[in-house]
Scaffold this active site. Sequence first.
Site, PDB file in Angstrom:
ATOM      1  N   ASP A 273     -10.189   3.088   2.573  1.00 46.72           N
ATOM      2  CA  ASP A 273      -9.950   1.936   3.892  1.00 46.72           C
ATOM      3  C   ASP A 273     -10.437   3.459   5.070  1.00 46.72           C
ATOM      4  OD1 ASP A 273      -8.576   0.205   2.926  1.00 46.72           O
ATOM      5  OD2 ASP A 273      -6.506   0.759   3.794  1.00 46.72           O
TER       6      ASP A 273
ATOM      7  N   LYS B   7       0.587  -1.129   0.056  1.00 46.56           N
ATOM      8  CA  LYS B   7       0.264   0.352   0.277  1.00 46.56           C
ATOM      9  C   LYS B   7       1.112   0.994   0.183  1.00 46.56           C
ATOM     10  CE  LYS B   7      -4.242  -1.700   2.199  1.00 46.56           C
ATOM     11  NZ  LYS B   7      -4.814  -1.656   3.665  1.00 46.56           N
TER      12      LYS B   7
END
Length: 278
Positions: free
Chosen positions: A106, A70
Amino acid sequence: MISAKTKACCLIGDPVEHSLSPIMFNSAFKEMGIDCAYLAFRVLRSELGTAIAGIRGLSFVGSNVTTPHKEETLKYLDRLDPSAGLSGSVNVIHNVDGELVGYSTDGYGAIKALEEGGVSIGGMRIMVLGYGGAARAVSFELARDGRAGGILIAGRDIVKASALANGISSFLRAEAITLKEGEKAGADLIINCTPVGMYPNTDESPLPPEALASATAVMDLIYSPRETAFLRSAKAKGCKTIGGIEMLIHQGAKTFEIWFRKKAPIGVMRRAIEGEGN
Ligand SMILES: NC(=O)c1ccc[n+]([C@@H]2O[C@H](COP(=O)([O-])OP(=O)(O)OC[C@H]3O[C@@H](n4cnc5c(N)ncnc54)[C@H](OP(=O)(O)O)[C@@H]3O)[C@@H](O)[C@H]2O)c1
């Protein structure tokens, strides 16, 4: 049916075999009549650049990115949405006519899951456990949102916890503490952003039950198992509890909306992953 016209999306990470994203997205495509297929690819760190170049080269609609890529993904993209730029973490790539744009959904997913679970974060003192990718995304989204009263970043390495707390302190009151201090700190809402308690170590908990004395709500980002030992002890103390599956669904819905500019069929996505895993 897959044909020569079928578009593609994917997940890149390592490992990916456990992922619920292919089931969730392929069900959404079917429901919405979108001719697209979603696949999961295990990508080694050394191949991350070539894998991302392939999204452009093969004209994929986009990709999700998961652990451990990420953060490193940022350097391979053309542009970052503020959600990714601020948190330094990308979990969605959108291929816009060859320009690769990075997003982080997220944090959005976590806050939406809290709202849908009836937790109102306004004025709350929130303790975030951990300072990894998910903790960063959640903390920066809380900072951007601005409603919380303050954030405590609790981790086993105070230097790393301080780095995250410093990063968000220009938006929201933030303080770094050790996990040990977290046991006595007292918070209205505690969010576990560590993998402690994840399958197969399902008896473990990031904090002992006594640490939950002042909490009214507890969220665990882990979704395997659906109810962690941490959430079980929170429930026993009378706290509202939110599991990681809700965040997974809402970050997925936001991803769908970024890729297709259409409202995601959340009910179908939820039903698709219910009964999957444990
Ligand atoms: N529900 C969802 O949609 C969703 C989305 C993203 C992530 N997640 C979950 O969130 C969790 C974290 O993911 P991530 O991507 O942030 O991972 P990550 O970047 O590897 O970060 C993990 C964090 O947990 C800490 N940690 C690891 N083991 C620990 C231990 N034994 N005791 C105390 N702290 C420990 C790490 O600290 P150190 O650096 O000191 O090890 C780090 O702060 C995972 O369980 C993941 O599955 C769920």
